[in-house]
Scaffold this active site. Structure first.
Site, PDB file in Angstrom:
ATOM      1  N   TYR A 196       0.550  -0.972  -0.266  1.00 29.87           N
ATOM      2  CA  TYR A 196      -0.357   0.282   0.178  1.00 29.87           C
ATOM      3  C   TYR A 196       0.462   1.262  -0.059  1.00 29.87           C
ATOM      4  O   TYR A 196       1.546   1.618   1.050  1.00 29.87           O
ATOM      5  CB  TYR A 196      -0.878  -0.379   1.281  1.00 29.87           C
ATOM      6  CG  TYR A 196      -1.616   1.065   1.258  1.00 29.87           C
ATOM      7  CD1 TYR A 196      -3.496   0.757   0.597  1.00 29.87           C
ATOM      8  CD2 TYR A 196      -2.084   2.202   1.637  1.00 29.87           C
ATOM      9  CE1 TYR A 196      -4.167   1.827   0.552  1.00 29.87           C
ATOM     10  CE2 TYR A 196      -2.553   3.453   2.529  1.00 29.87           C
ATOM     11  CZ  TYR A 196      -3.257   2.811   1.805  1.00 29.87           C
ATOM     12  OH  TYR A 196      -5.028   4.300   1.214  1.00 29.87           O
TER      13      TYR A 196
ATOM     14  N   TYR B 292      -6.097   4.436  -7.820  1.00 25.17           N
ATOM     15  CA  TYR B 292      -6.339   4.435  -7.135  1.00 25.17           C
ATOM     16  C   TYR B 292      -7.000   4.292  -6.381  1.00 25.17           C
ATOM     17  O   TYR B 292      -8.575   4.578  -6.814  1.00 25.17           O
ATOM     18  CB  TYR B 292      -6.031   5.594  -6.387  1.00 25.17           C
ATOM     19  CG  TYR B 292      -6.150   5.774  -3.870  1.00 25.17           C
ATOM     20  CD1 TYR B 292      -5.249   4.962  -3.293  1.00 25.17           C
ATOM     21  CD2 TYR B 292      -7.372   6.016  -4.118  1.00 25.17           C
ATOM     22  CE1 TYR B 292      -6.054   4.655  -1.884  1.00 25.17           C
ATOM     23  CE2 TYR B 292      -7.983   5.912  -2.331  1.00 25.17           C
ATOM     24  CZ  TYR B 292      -6.704   5.614  -1.475  1.00 25.17           C
ATOM     25  OH  TYR B 292      -7.138   5.520  -0.041  1.00 25.17           O
TER      26      TYR B 292
END
Length: 139
Positions: free
Chosen positions: A39, A89
């Site tokens: 991440y 994203y």
């Protein structure tokens, strides 16, 4: 000093606890990991997470990645789809999405070894962390 505690929380993340627990639950070690999907909500998050997972010592992340080991074909390909900073994203699901693509062998030109894929997620200002271990092989 409350400011120092806040800064320390940005340097030492919960990945240090979540990573070893997830690896142990999966019955594998860090040395078994063939790629990572990290991440990457901020530019330094990948290095901080790799350090906290124990791939290198704290503060040695820059030199650890400088030789290209995170690149395609490197010793530890990471964020093979570009991650959130270079691809898309999808509200915390970007690393999981790429891990599933890689795990299924559907990565096309970006396909890497998919024996053991380490996936990370975090929340807050790196206050919370999750780690997922995926593999196309039976346990």
């Amino acid at each position: 000093d409350a400011g120092l505690a806040g800064t320390d929380a940005l340097v030492h993340t919960p990945a240090a606890k979540a990573g070893p627990r997830a690896l142990a639950m999966a019955g594998v070690s860090r040395n078994d990991v063939t790629q990572c999907q990290i991440y990457d909500c901020y530019t330094y998050t990948v290095i901080a997470t790799l350090e906290d997972y124990g791939f290198c010592a704290k503060g040695e992340g820059g030199p650890f990645v400088a030789d290209g080991k995170l690149a395609p074909g490197g010793a530890l390909p990471t964020n093979t789809g570009g991650g959130e900073l270079s691809s898309f994203y999808m509200w915390g699901m970007t690393p999981i999405t790429e891990a599933v693509i890689q795990g299924r062998g559907h990565g096309g030109e970006r396909q890497q070894s998919n024996d053991v894929i380490l996936v990370s997620g975090n929340g807050g200002v790196l206050n919370y962390h999750s780690t997922l271990v995926l593999s196309p092989h039976a346990a």
